[in-house]
Design an enzyme around this catalytic site. Structure first.
Site, PDB file in Angstrom:
ATOM      1  N   PHE A 185      -0.010  -2.106   9.330  1.00 61.69           N
ATOM      2  CA  PHE A 185      -0.580  -0.990  10.105  1.00 61.69           C
ATOM      3  C   PHE A 185      -1.870  -0.619   9.527  1.00 61.69           C
ATOM      4  O   PHE A 185      -2.310   0.622   9.522  1.00 61.69           O
ATOM      5  CB  PHE A 185       0.508   0.096  10.410  1.00 61.69           C
ATOM      6  CG  PHE A 185       1.466  -0.241  11.149  1.00 61.69           C
ATOM      7  CD1 PHE A 185       1.594  -0.792  12.309  1.00 61.69           C
ATOM      8  CD2 PHE A 185       2.947  -0.137  10.636  1.00 61.69           C
ATOM      9  CE1 PHE A 185       2.736  -1.448  12.765  1.00 61.69           C
ATOM     10  CE2 PHE A 185       3.957  -0.534  11.072  1.00 61.69           C
ATOM     11  CZ  PHE A 185       3.864  -1.144  12.339  1.00 61.69           C
ATOM     12  N   ARG A 186      -2.677  -1.452   8.855  1.00 55.89           N
ATOM     13  CA  ARG A 186      -3.875  -1.237   8.265  1.00 55.89           C
ATOM     14  C   ARG A 186      -3.800  -0.157   7.181  1.00 55.89           C
ATOM     15  O   ARG A 186      -5.000   0.406   6.647  1.00 55.89           O
ATOM     16  CB  ARG A 186      -5.041  -0.543   9.409  1.00 55.89           C
ATOM     17  CG  ARG A 186      -4.844  -1.292  10.571  1.00 55.89           C
ATOM     18  CD  ARG A 186      -6.364  -2.362  10.294  1.00 55.89           C
ATOM     19  NE  ARG A 186      -6.452  -3.477  11.407  1.00 55.89           N
ATOM     20  CZ  ARG A 186      -5.978  -4.554  11.651  1.00 55.89           C
ATOM     21  NH1 ARG A 186      -4.987  -5.091  10.650  1.00 55.89           N
ATOM     22  NH2 ARG A 186      -6.398  -5.190  12.561  1.00 55.89           N
ATOM     23  N   LEU A 187      -2.712   0.147   6.548  1.00 52.01           N
ATOM     24  CA  LEU A 187      -2.614   0.942   5.489  1.00 52.01           C
ATOM     25  C   LEU A 187      -2.785   0.035   4.360  1.00 52.01           C
ATOM     26  O   LEU A 187      -1.722  -0.242   3.416  1.00 52.01           O
ATOM     27  CB  LEU A 187      -1.225   1.564   5.251  1.00 52.01           C
ATOM     28  CG  LEU A 187      -1.196   2.615   6.476  1.00 52.01           C
ATOM     29  CD1 LEU A 187       0.311   3.358   6.099  1.00 52.01           C
ATOM     30  CD2 LEU A 187      -2.277   3.645   6.351  1.00 52.01           C
ATOM     31  N   HIS A 188      -3.843  -0.420   3.856  1.00 55.28           N
ATOM     32  CA  HIS A 188      -4.316  -1.485   3.017  1.00 55.28           C
ATOM     33  C   HIS A 188      -4.405  -0.957   1.638  1.00 55.28           C
ATOM     34  O   HIS A 188      -4.849   0.322   1.435  1.00 55.28           O
ATOM     35  CB  HIS A 188      -5.640  -2.095   3.199  1.00 55.28           C
ATOM     36  CG  HIS A 188      -5.694  -2.665   4.729  1.00 55.28           C
ATOM     37  ND1 HIS A 188      -4.944  -3.361   5.310  1.00 55.28           N
ATOM     38  CD2 HIS A 188      -6.880  -2.405   5.588  1.00 55.28           C
ATOM     39  CE1 HIS A 188      -5.074  -3.641   6.533  1.00 55.28           C
ATOM     40  NE2 HIS A 188      -6.334  -2.727   6.718  1.00 55.28           N
TER      41      HIS A 188
END
Ligand SMILES: Cc1cc2nc3c(=O)[nH]c(=O)nc-3n(C[C@H](O)[C@H](O)[C@H](O)COP(=O)(O)O)c2cc1C
Length: 209
Positions: A185-188
């Site tokens: 979820f784009r929590l890189h």
């Protein structure tokens, strides 16, 4: 259980002992296993005399604790830009790993010995092609290029192809190295290492993705 360097990188408890060059080696080893083509391909960004950015792919063909080396024609657009403004950024994106590494820093010319060693290790066809190419200059037809290679091939014969004086390598001396790893979820995860000058110690910071 022993942690990988990457696990330590993103664990937030203590990054102080981590060496970004060693991390790079861990990631590059994975890329060499996983990438279909050219795991050593990198985008190289330079700026021209007006400060206009320029970017193209090159191959990372040397690396050690001094920095990251690629080879090219010094009379090409990138060659001229780097000789006038010896600073660059490079980016490696390994799609199948979903990771990127960004590097920025000043650029230096590799030694004659390093350039000779790399040029000498290339296949003869590649040596002839890069010697015959006036990289980045206008070319009226493919035929002209093929003729230039044929002429040089005949001239060289069975002898070794001499390394052209304008063909050598640049080393990017990193003052910043950032590791980016894809998360759900784009929590890189992003961690940037910085040092004020070469040979200085590194500090690292986690960044919002
Ligand atoms: C995957 C890939 C790797 C490349 N590797 C190199 C390289 O190592 N050295 C080089 O001079 N050009 C390389 N090229 C070609 C450059 O991208 C570029 O077209 C050329 O160097 C001229 O760039 P310039 O006009 O900005 O100097 C590569 C291209 C690709 C797509």
């Amino acid at each position: 259980m022993l942690q990988t360097l990457t696990e330590r990188l993103f664990d937030d408890s203590d990054r102080s002992e981590l060496d970004p060059f060693a991390l790079f080696e861990e990631w590059f080893a994975l890329a060499k296993e996983g990438e279909l083509n050219d795991p050593n391909a990198m985008a190289l960004a330079t700026a021209d005399a007006d400060g206009m950015p320029d970017v193209r792919m090159v191959l990372l063909n040397g690396r050690d604790e001094r920095g990251f080396v690629f080879f090219t024609n010094f009379e090409s657009a990138k060659g001229r830009q780097l000789l006038a403004n010896p600073k660059a950024a490079m980016l490696m994106h390994w799609k199948s790993l979903r990771r990127q590494v960004r590097v920025r820093g000043p650029v230096e010319v590799v030694s004659v010995e390093e350039a000779d060693a790399y040029f000498g290790a290339r296949p003869k066809g590649s040596q002839l092609a890069s010697s015959a190419s006036l990289q980045s200059r206008p070319l009226d037809s493919r035929e002209t290029l093929v003729e230039r290679v044929a002429e040089l091939t005949e001239k060289v014969g069975e002898n070794a192809v001499p390394r052209p004086a304008h063909w050598s390598g640049f080393r990017i001396v990193p003052l910043e190295i950032e590791f980016w790893k894809d998360g759900q979820f784009r929590l890189h995860d992003r961690v940037r290492f910085m040092r004020p000058e070469r040979n200085a110690g590194w500090t690292s910071t986690r960044l919002y993705p």
